[in-house]
Scaffold this motif. Structure first.
Motif, PDB file in Angstrom:
ATOM      1  N   SER A   5       0.835  -1.204   0.000  1.00 32.71           N
ATOM      2  CA  SER A   5       0.000   0.000   0.000  1.00 32.71           C
ATOM      3  C   SER A   5       0.866   1.248   0.000  1.00 32.71           C
ATOM      4  O   SER A   5       0.582   2.236  -0.694  1.00 32.71           O
ATOM      5  N   GLU A   6       1.951   1.208   0.773  1.00 31.59           N
ATOM      6  CA  GLU A   6       2.885   2.337   0.804  1.00 31.59           C
ATOM      7  C   GLU A   6       3.539   2.529  -0.559  1.00 31.59           C
ATOM      8  O   GLU A   6       3.682   3.661  -1.050  1.00 31.59           O
ATOM      9  N   GLN A   9       1.039   4.033  -3.002  1.00 33.64           N
ATOM     10  CA  GLN A   9       0.825   5.459  -2.764  1.00 33.64           C
ATOM     11  C   GLN A   9       1.993   6.280  -3.311  1.00 33.64           C
ATOM     12  O   GLN A   9       1.793   7.368  -3.868  1.00 33.64           O
ATOM     13  N   ASP A  13       1.667   9.219  -6.166  1.00 35.83           N
ATOM     14  CA  ASP A  13       2.193  10.568  -5.955  1.00 35.83           C
ATOM     15  C   ASP A  13       3.190  10.964  -7.041  1.00 35.83           C
ATOM     16  O   ASP A  13       3.148  12.082  -7.564  1.00 35.83           O
ATOM     17  N   GLU A  27       8.621  11.813  -1.292  1.00 39.00           N
ATOM     18  CA  GLU A  27       8.048  10.630  -1.921  1.00 39.00           C
ATOM     19  C   GLU A  27       9.129   9.779  -2.591  1.00 39.00           C
ATOM     20  O   GLU A  27       9.067   8.542  -2.552  1.00 39.00           O
TER      21      GLU A  27
END
Length: 334
Positions: A5-6, A9, A13, A27
């Motif tokens: 999930s990280e 994301q 981004d 990021e």
């Protein structure tokens, strides 16, 4: 938030084009940390980041540790990810049922590859990934396994891209190469791209073009910390060397050690208190660009020449494709 999930994301981004690359350093570092944590790679060897580099007949292949450190050049990282993504997406939008991306110089983290694997999963995109260092290929294998990305069509090859692609029957649609330094010095970006694109001219090349320009600067302004429009104080004397598919197509000999470059006229009224510098600009893909000072790749370099002796003269440039690549002066004429 779970690991995948990280990662997802981070990819969202980084591919959010409404966010400028200059604002996304956290990021990029988050992505790097994910990749480091799931690999078995030692990013800080006791013997230093240069240990393990390889000198090839066409330039320096930096060490795996140094390649991992390049991720920190976050604008470069983001723009190359975005450029490669846009090139693949263009082909898919044009109706290609499958797209083959060839990626040269992945390093131990394959930081340009992983977001593309996440984004294009199940969309018919396959990858051939090359690095000259076995340590890097092993690290990428570990990353793919840990992130459950090893079920995707990725062919990892350890070898020199100048000689390990002769039997490549599966022609690439996109060629992604990032083996370069400022002003196209030292590393084999030009040689590798020329070699691959000679054989696969129909492919999209990322980066599309790299331009080296000779620019006069006033050091009192150029190196000051004041927030002024420094570009308005510079004098652009012209492009010294532009490397793109057009140049490759126009070369008479594809195996030559020297590529003809530009002839630049030096005005006779240049202020002798100034300096000549080589500026690098990179068109990664369409509007994905890296301009002066945005990256270590585009930091201007001092052009070591006697300015007085060049006033009113013409400087003839060449690009040498040898163990120590780079732009050189062939002659200075009236």
């Amino acid at each position: 938030m779970g690991l995948n999930s990280e990662l997802n994301q981070c990819v969202v981004d980084l591919l959010n084009f409404s966010r400028p690359a200059s604002q996304l350093r956290p990021e990029v570092m988050a992505l790097k940390n994910i990749l480091l944590n799931v690999s078995d790679f030692n990013a800080c060897p006791d013997e230093g980041i240069a240990a393990g580099e390889t000198l090839t007949p066409h330039g320096l292949a930096i060490s795996p540790s140094n390649a991992a450190r390049c991720t920190d050049d976050y604008v470069r990282t983001i723009q190359f990810i975005r450029g490669a993504h846009a090139a693949v997406e263009d082909l898919l939008d044009q109706g290609h049922e499958s797209v083959h991306l060839l990626y040269v110089g992945c390093g131990p983290l394959a930081v340009l590859l992983i977001p593309l694997l996440v984004k294009f999963k199940g969309q018919g995109v396959r990858f051939t990934v090359i690095d000259i260092h076995e340590e890097s290929i092993q690290s990428v294998n570990a990353i793919l396994d840990a992130l459950s990305l090893d079920d995707q069509p990725v062919n990892l090859i350890c070898g020199d891209a100048m000689n390990c692609l002769t039997d490549m029957s599966d022609a690439p649609d996109v060629v992604l190469v990032e083996v370069m330094q400022t002003a196209l010095q030292k590393e084999p970006q030009v040689a590798v791209c020329r070699h691959i694109m000679q054989n696969h001219p129909q492919a999209k090349l990322v980066p599309e073009s790299i331009t080296l320009s000779l620019i006069w600067v006033d050091p009192a302004i150029e190196f000051s910390q004041n927030h002024v429009n420094k570009d308005s104080f510079r004098r652009d004397l012209g492009a010294v060397f532009k490397f793109d598919q057009t140049l490759i197509d126009g070369l008479e000999s594809m195996d030559c050690d020297v590529i003809p470059a530009a002839v630049v006229a030096v005005p006779d009224d240049l202020d002798l208190s100034g300096l000549l510098q080589i500026f690098t600009s990179i068109q990664v893909y369409k509007d994905k660009e890296i301009t002066a000072y945005q990256s270590g790749l585009t930091s201007p370099l001092h052009f070591d020449v006697d300015l007085t002796a060049c006033l009113g003269k013409r400087i003839h440039f060449e690009y040498q494709v040898l163990e120590n690549p780079g732009v050189i002066v062939k002659e200075i004429s009236d």
